[in-house]
Design an enzyme around this catalytic site. Structure first.
Site, mmCIF file in Angstrom:
data_model
loop_
_atom_site.group_PDB
_atom_site.id
_atom_site.type_symbol
_atom_site.label_atom_id
_atom_site.label_comp_id
_atom_site.label_asym_id
_atom_site.label_seq_id
_atom_site.Cartn_x
_atom_site.Cartn_y
_atom_site.Cartn_z
ATOM 1 N N GLY A 136 -61.851 5.181 19.890
ATOM 2 C CA GLY A 136 -63.221 4.746 19.576
ATOM 3 C C GLY A 136 -63.237 3.991 18.260
ATOM 4 O O GLY A 136 -62.221 3.909 17.550
ATOM 5 N N LEU A 137 -64.373 3.457 17.935
ATOM 6 C CA LEU A 137 -64.522 2.655 16.717
ATOM 7 C C LEU A 137 -64.212 3.460 15.457
ATOM 8 O O LEU A 137 -64.354 4.698 15.468
ATOM 9 C CB LEU A 137 -65.970 2.155 16.618
ATOM 10 C CG LEU A 137 -66.381 1.058 17.603
ATOM 11 C CD1 LEU A 137 -67.897 0.897 17.577
ATOM 12 C CD2 LEU A 137 -65.699 -0.251 17.242
ATOM 13 N N GLY A 169 -64.780 5.517 12.343
ATOM 14 C CA GLY A 169 -65.941 6.275 11.878
ATOM 15 C C GLY A 169 -66.769 6.917 12.974
ATOM 16 O O GLY A 169 -67.830 7.471 12.714
ATOM 17 N N GLY A 204 -66.033 9.531 14.739
ATOM 18 C CA GLY A 204 -65.899 10.996 14.771
ATOM 19 C C GLY A 204 -64.676 11.493 15.523
ATOM 20 O O GLY A 204 -64.577 12.680 15.843
ATOM 21 N N LYS A 205 -63.703 10.601 15.782
ATOM 22 C CA LYS A 205 -62.507 10.973 16.546
ATOM 23 C C LYS A 205 -61.722 12.096 15.877
ATOM 24 O O LYS A 205 -61.325 13.063 16.515
ATOM 25 C CB LYS A 205 -61.550 9.762 16.695
ATOM 26 C CG LYS A 205 -62.106 8.594 17.431
ATOM 27 C CD LYS A 205 -61.119 7.438 17.475
ATOM 28 C CE LYS A 205 -60.778 6.863 16.111
ATOM 29 N NZ LYS A 205 -61.886 6.239 15.417
ATOM 30 N N SER A 227 -57.095 2.619 18.246
ATOM 31 C CA SER A 227 -56.389 2.001 19.384
ATOM 32 C C SER A 227 -57.290 1.011 20.136
ATOM 33 O O SER A 227 -57.670 1.240 21.274
ATOM 34 C CB SER A 227 -55.826 3.057 20.334
ATOM 35 O OG SER A 227 -56.728 4.085 20.620
#
Lengths: 458, 200
Positions: B11-12, B14, B16-17, B85
Site C-alpha cells: 500500500g501507499l 503511511g 498503516g502497513k 512495493s
C-alpha cells in the site's frame, strides 16, 4: 457561508433506514396479496411508493442472497457460495457462518462512521459479531447466547420466549402446531423489533421475518389451491405479517425511509433433480465404495465433476483438489463446454410424449462472480426452470424424484423490493441495488466500496 | 515441518502497513506459530540508510524482501512483509516465486496517508521538494486480485490483522480458534435444520 448563515442554517435531520425482510416472499405473491386485500398496509405503502420485481443471486439460496445483501458485494468478494462450501484444497465441506464473510457488512461500514444499527433475525449473521448497536442472528442460529450481541439482551429474550426459528419438522409431523409456532415466532419477533426501535438510537434497522420461507417450503401448494385445508391459514399468516408491517410503519412515524424486500422468490416444486446422480450416470463421477454420504466419498481418480446444493458444479481440477483428475487449460475448458451442453438438455417426462426442460441457464463462474474469492467458486452454476428443484445430495439412486414433504422451491427472478417513496426502476433490479440504496440513503462514504445502483431519487 | 507462507502487505507510504504487520505477527506468535516480520521501512533505516528511492532501487528492495520471504516460507516459517512495493509486476513475480502467498492491499487514499504522515515527507513531495515518492510522482499500481483488501477504516492494526487471520483460517493455512468453527454437536443440529428445509 457567513456566520449568520451558519447559525441559522437548519441542519437536515440525518436520514435513517428501516428495512423489513420477508424471507422468500415472491413479487407475484406480494402483488396477489395486495389485490386480494390480504396486504392492506403493504398495499398502502406501495401505493405511495413503489414495489418492484427484483432478481437475486445465483444460486438463489438465503445464505448467499442475504450475505450478498448485507455486504453489498457479489460472492466473489464476500466468499459465501452456499449453505455448505468446500474447504480449500479438499473434498470436505463446512458450514460457512458470519466469521467466514470476507467483506464488511453494511452495519460494520456504518459503525466505522459512528452510526448505529439494529439487525434482527437476518440469516447468515450467526454467530453474532460485535456491532455498534444490537444484533440477534437468524438462520441457522442454534444458540441464543451466541446469536445475540450485546449479551445483556439475552435474559430478556429468554424471558419473553423469543424464537430463533420455528421447528420446520413440525410442518409434516403436526401442521396445526407448525402454524401455531409460526404465529408465536412472529409475535415474539414483533416484541423485539418494537422494543429495539424504541430503545436503541439507530440509523439502520433490519427486521427480518423468516416464517414466510418456512411456510412456502411446506404449504406453497396450499397457496395455489384455494380448496386446500391450509389455504386460509396461509392467508391468515400473511395477514398477520401485514399487520406487523403496519405497526412497524406507524411506529416509525415518518422518521425513517421504509424499505422491504425478499431475498428470493418461491414457486411450485414439481421435481427434485439429483445432479450428482446425473453426473454419475453420465460417467463424470464415481464413488470409492458403497459409502456415499457426501462428495468426500467420491473416487477422485474416476471423478471429473461433482455437485453441491443446489446446482453448483465443481470440476475435479488438478492443483485445485488434492487428487484432481482434470488438467487446467484445454481439458478443463472442453469439459466445461461438454457439461454445459449435455446438462442443458436434461428433461423429465410429464406425461405421454411430454417433457419439461430442467434448466433455464448454465452459468460459468466468471459470469457471476468477480473478486478475490472467485477461485473458491463453483465452475458452473445451474439455474433451473420453474418446478425443477436442483439438489446436490449424493445418496440418491435416481435422477428425478418427487418424494418429500416440500411443495415449494426457491426462485431467482421474482423477489420484491418495496419503498415508501417512488423508486426509479433501473431495469433488471438486483438485490445488490437494495444494499446500494440503503447506504446511499444513509449518505455513507462506504458507498464507493459496494456494488449495485441507487433505486430511490436523491 | 509445518508449511510456511508469506503475507505480503502492500500500500501507499503511511497507510498503516507496518502497524498491521506488527499486530499480525503478534497474533501469530500468540498462537504458537513461527512467524517473522520483515518491514521495509525498518530495513531501510537499520541496514540500508543510503539506499535511494528511485523506481529501480525500490523494485530491487522489494525483490530482495521477497527473496527472504521465499527462503522463510520454504523453511516452514510464516513470513509477514510490509512493503510499499509499488510495482504490480514485481509483486506478481514474487507471488510466482513464493507460491503460498497472500497479498493484502491496504487501500488508503493519498490524502488520508498524507494526513497521517508524521515525517512531513508527503508534504515535501507534494511541494516538489522531495522526488521519487510513491503516490505523488511514482505511481502506485494497485493489485488487481489481492486475496485481501483492507478498505479505508480497516487499516486499524487490530481490525486489519484479524481480517487477515480470518482469511488464513479459511485457507486452512493456520488452525482455527474456537468460535469460528462448529463443534460436532452444533454441526449435527445445523445439518438437521438444513435437512428439515430440504437444503441438503
Amino acid at each position: 457561508m457567513g456566520i449568520l448563515g451558519r447559525i441559522f442554517k437548519k441542519e437536515a435531520a440525518p436520514k435513517r433506514v428501516f428495512l423489513m425482510g420477508l424471507d422468500g416472499t415472491p413479487w407475484g405473491l406480494f402483488q396477489s396479496l395486495c389485490s386480494q386485500g390480504v396486504f392492506k398496509n403493504f398495499a398502502q405503502i406501495a401505493a405511495q411508493g413503489s414495489v418492484l420485481k427484483m432478481s437475486t443471486t445465483v444460486p438463489e439460496v438465503s445464505s448467499v442472497a442475504w450475505t450478498t445483501f448485507m455486504t453489498g458485494v457479489n460472492p466473489g468478494r464476500h466468499g459465501v457460495f452456499g449453505f455448505v462450501d468446500l474447504k480449500p484444497g479438499s473434498y470436505s465441506t463446512f458450514f460457512p457462518n458470519s466469521t467466514h464473510v470476507r467483506s464488511p457488512t453494511l452495519w460494520q461500514c456504518l459503525g466505522k462512521e459512528g452510526r448505529r444499527s439494529v439487525v434482527v433475525n437476518m440469516p447468515s449473521t450467526y454467530p453474532a459479531q460485535e456491532i455498534d448497536g444490537s444484533l440477534i442472528a437468524g438462520f441457522v442460529a442454534i444458540d441464543l447466547e451466541k446469536a445475540t450481541y450485546p449479551k445483556s439482551l439475552v435474559p430478556w429474550l429468554r424471558q419473553i420466549g423469543y424464537r430463533l426459528d420455528v421447528d420446520a419438522a413440525l410442518a409434516r409431523q403436526n401442521p396445526d402446531r407448525f402454524f401455531e409456532e409460526l404465529h408465536i415466532s412472529l409475535e415474539k419477533g414483533e416484541e423485539v423489533f418494537l422494543r429495539l426501535m424504541r430503545e436503541e438510537n439507530w440509523d439502520f434497522f433490519a427486521a427480518v421475518v423468516t416464517g414466510t420461507d418456512r411456510l412456502h417450503h411446506f404449504f406453497w401448494d396450499a397457496w395455489e389451491d384455494a380448496s386446500s385445508p391450509y389455504h386460509s391459514r396461509f392467508l391468515e399468516y400473511y395477514s398477520k405479517v401485514d399487520e406487523l408491517a403496519g405497526r412497524l410503519y406507524e411506529a416509525l412515524n415518518g422518521r425513517a425511509v421504509f424499505l422491504a424486500l425478499s431475498d428470493h422468490g418461491f414457486g411450485r416444486l414439481r421435481r427434485d433433480v439429483y445432479l450428482n446422480r446425473w453426473l454419475e450416470e453420465n460417467g463424470y463421477l464415481a464413488f470409492s465404495g458403497a459409502k456415499r454420504d457426501s462428495v468426500a466419498d467420491i473416487d477422485p481418480a474416476r471423478t471429473r465433476a461433482f455437485c453441491l446444493d443446489p446446482g453448483r458444479i465443481y470440476v475435479n481440477l488438478k492443483r485445485r483438489f488434492p487428487q484432481g483428475s482434470v488438467l487446467p487449460g484445454r481439458e478443463y475448458e472442453q469439459l466445461l463446454d461438454e457439461l454445459t451442453s449435455r446438462v442443458a438438455g436434461l428433461c423429465y417426462e410429464t406425461g405421454p410424449g411430454k417433457s419439461e426442460k430442467v434448466l433455464r441457464r448454465v452459468f460459468r463462474k466468471e459470469e457471476l462472480f468477480r473478486g478475490p474469492f472467485e477461485s473458491a467458486a463453483p465452475d458452473l452454476v445451474l439455474l433451473a426452470n420453474p418446478g425443477s428443484n436442483l439438489k446436490g445430495a449424493t445418496t440418491r439412486t435416481q435422477i428425478f424424484d418427487t418424494e418429500g414433504p416440500f411443495t415449494g422451491m426457491h426462485t431467482q427472478d421474482d423477489a420484491f423490493f418495496l419503498s415508501d417513496r417512488p423508486a426509479k426502476d433501473p431495469g433488471n433490479l438486483h438485490i445488490l441495488d437494495a444494499s446500494h440504496t440503503v447506504l446511499a440513503v444513509l449518505g455513507s462514504p462506504s458507498l464507493s466500496s459496494v456494488e449495485g445502483r441507487m433505486v430511490l431519487p436523491d | 515441518m509445518a508449511q510456511g507462507f508469506t503475507v505480503w502487505i502492500t500500500g501507499l507510504p503511511g497507510c498503516g502497513k507496518s502497524e498491521i504487520a506488527a499486530r499480525l505477527e503478534e497474533i501469530l506468535l500468540e498462537r504458537g506459530a513461527d512467524a517473522e516480520r520483515l518491514d521495509e521501512s525498518q530495513i531501510r533505516q537499520n541496514w540500508l540508510p543510503s539506499l535511494g528511492y528511485g523506481r529501480a532501487e525500490q523494485d530491487g528492495l522489494t525483490r530482495f524482501l521477497g527473496h527472504v520471504c521465499h527462503l522463510l516460507t520454504r523453511n516452514g516459517v510464516l513470513a509477514v512483509a510490509a512493503a510499499v512495493s509499488a510495482s504490480r509486476e514485481v509483486r506478481n513475480e514474487l507471488r510466482g516465486l513464493i507460491g503460498r502467498f497472500v497479498e493484502v492491499h491496504v487501500k488508503c487514499p493519498v490524502e488520508v496517508c498524507r494526513k497521517k504522515d508524521k515525517t512531513g515527507r508527503y508534504d515535501q513531495a507534494l511541494q516538489g521538494k522531495l522526488t521519487n515518492f510513491v503516490g505523488v510522482d511514482i505511481p502506485y499500481e494497485e493489485p488487481l486480485h489481492p486475496e485481501i483488501v483492507l478498505e479505508p477504516g480497516e487499516e486499524d492494526p487490530d481490525i486489519g490483522a484479524r481480517k487477515i487471520i480470518r482469511t488464513l483460517e479459511v485457507l486452512e493455512w493456520i488452525p482455527r480458534v474456537a468460535g469460528s468453527d462448529y463443534n460436532a454437536e452444533d454441526e449435527e443440529k445445523i445439518t438437521k435444520r438444513l435437512k428439515d428445509l430440504g437444503y441438503l
